[in-house]
Write an enzyme that holds these catalytic residues in place. Structure first.
Site, mmCIF file in Angstrom:
data_model
loop_
_atom_site.group_PDB
_atom_site.id
_atom_site.type_symbol
_atom_site.label_atom_id
_atom_site.label_comp_id
_atom_site.label_asym_id
_atom_site.label_seq_id
_atom_site.Cartn_x
_atom_site.Cartn_y
_atom_site.Cartn_z
ATOM 1 N N ASP A 10 -2.543 -2.005 -8.879
ATOM 2 C CA ASP A 10 -2.321 -3.160 -7.986
ATOM 3 C C ASP A 10 -2.470 -4.541 -8.626
ATOM 4 O O ASP A 10 -3.017 -5.451 -7.985
ATOM 5 C CB ASP A 10 -3.264 -3.077 -6.777
ATOM 6 N N ASP A 52 0.676 -1.632 -3.844
ATOM 7 C CA ASP A 52 0.774 -1.668 -2.386
ATOM 8 C C ASP A 52 2.206 -2.061 -2.049
ATOM 9 O O ASP A 52 2.747 -3.006 -2.636
ATOM 10 C CB ASP A 52 -0.178 -2.751 -1.834
ATOM 11 N N HIS A 54 3.625 -2.537 1.442
ATOM 12 C CA HIS A 54 3.443 -2.456 2.891
ATOM 13 C C HIS A 54 4.665 -2.927 3.671
ATOM 14 O O HIS A 54 5.279 -3.937 3.309
ATOM 15 C CB HIS A 54 2.256 -3.322 3.318
ATOM 16 N N HIS A 71 -0.389 -8.726 3.189
ATOM 17 C CA HIS A 71 -0.307 -8.795 1.723
ATOM 18 C C HIS A 71 0.651 -7.719 1.217
ATOM 19 O O HIS A 71 0.850 -6.698 1.878
ATOM 20 C CB HIS A 71 -1.700 -8.586 1.102
ATOM 21 N N LYS A 95 2.469 2.801 -2.708
ATOM 22 C CA LYS A 95 1.548 3.349 -1.700
ATOM 23 C C LYS A 95 1.452 2.404 -0.510
ATOM 24 O O LYS A 95 1.845 1.237 -0.601
ATOM 25 C CB LYS A 95 0.170 3.592 -2.318
ATOM 26 N N CYS A 143 -9.228 -0.379 -4.252
ATOM 27 C CA CYS A 143 -8.183 0.537 -4.716
ATOM 28 C C CYS A 143 -8.500 1.174 -6.066
ATOM 29 O O CYS A 143 -8.118 2.317 -6.315
ATOM 30 C CB CYS A 143 -6.834 -0.174 -4.720
HETATM 31 ZN ZN LIG Z 1 -2.933 -3.097 1.130
#
Ligand SMILES: [Zn+2]
Length: 190
Positions: A10, A52, A54, A71, A95, A143
């Site tokens: 990340d 990430d 999202h 985010h 993810k 994470c």
């Molecule tokens: Zn996140």
């Protein structure tokens, strides 16, 4: 003989200073991560970034009662890896794509392959005969920790690169406690 892979967790714009969910000093790990990545690439060892990814209105966002501001939304600059990272060729593990489920660990993500093929991170690593993972990135207390604990559960020898991780420290000492927890589960902190 060791068959290592480097997992870079990340290191995305939104987790670096100036981003939506900045980890203090998150960008300071970048030269260190780069050096590790270049070394792994030279030796022909796999490198994977987790990110990430999202959807808007993800369950971890405050608007839905989650703990975080929005985010790393798909397709935004915040999702992108930090531009200074300049990694050699690497695999990408995405993810947190399910709007209704959070995923801190890279082992909950899917590695993007050619022609849209996607596979769980553990399968990708096993297919590459990896037995040892070196973990760097953000954030130590979320994470990185989740990824390290899952790597240990999946049976990988797991090494946390202490100088190449940074934490959020919502509560003072969270990162130090996270490192202790990882070590307690068998991770080597190096
Ligand atoms: Zn996140």
């Amino acid at each position: 003989m060791e068959h290592p892979a480097l997992i870079i967790v990340d290191v995305q714009n939104d987790f670096c200073p100036g981003g939506a969910l900045a980890v203090p000093e998150g960008d300071q790990i970048i030269p260190i991560v780069r050096a590790w990545a270049e070394d792994f690439f030279r030796q022909g060892y796999p490198i994977v970034t987790t990110q990430d990814n999202h959807p808007p209105h993800h369950i971890s966002f405050g608007e839905r009662g989650g703990p975080w501001p929005p985010h790393c939304v798909q397709g935004t600059l915040g999702f992108a890896l930090h531009p200074a990272l300049q990694l050699p060729p690497h695999a990408v593990c995405l993810k947190g794509e399910d709007p209704d489920q959070d995923a801190y660990s890279g082992f909950e993500g899917l590695v993007e392959g050619p022609e849209g093929h996607r596979e769980p991170l553990a399968s990708f690593l096993h297919r590459a005969s990896v037995d040892t993972v070196y973990v760097a990135g953000l954030a130590t207390d979320y994470c990185v920790k989740a990824t390290v604990l899952d790597a240990l559960k999946a049976g990988f020898r797991t090494i946390v690169l202490r100088d190449a991780v940074r934490g959020v420290d919502v509560n003072a000492g969270d990162s130090a406690r996270a490192l202790e927890e990882m070590a307690g589960q068998g991770a080597e902190i190096r």
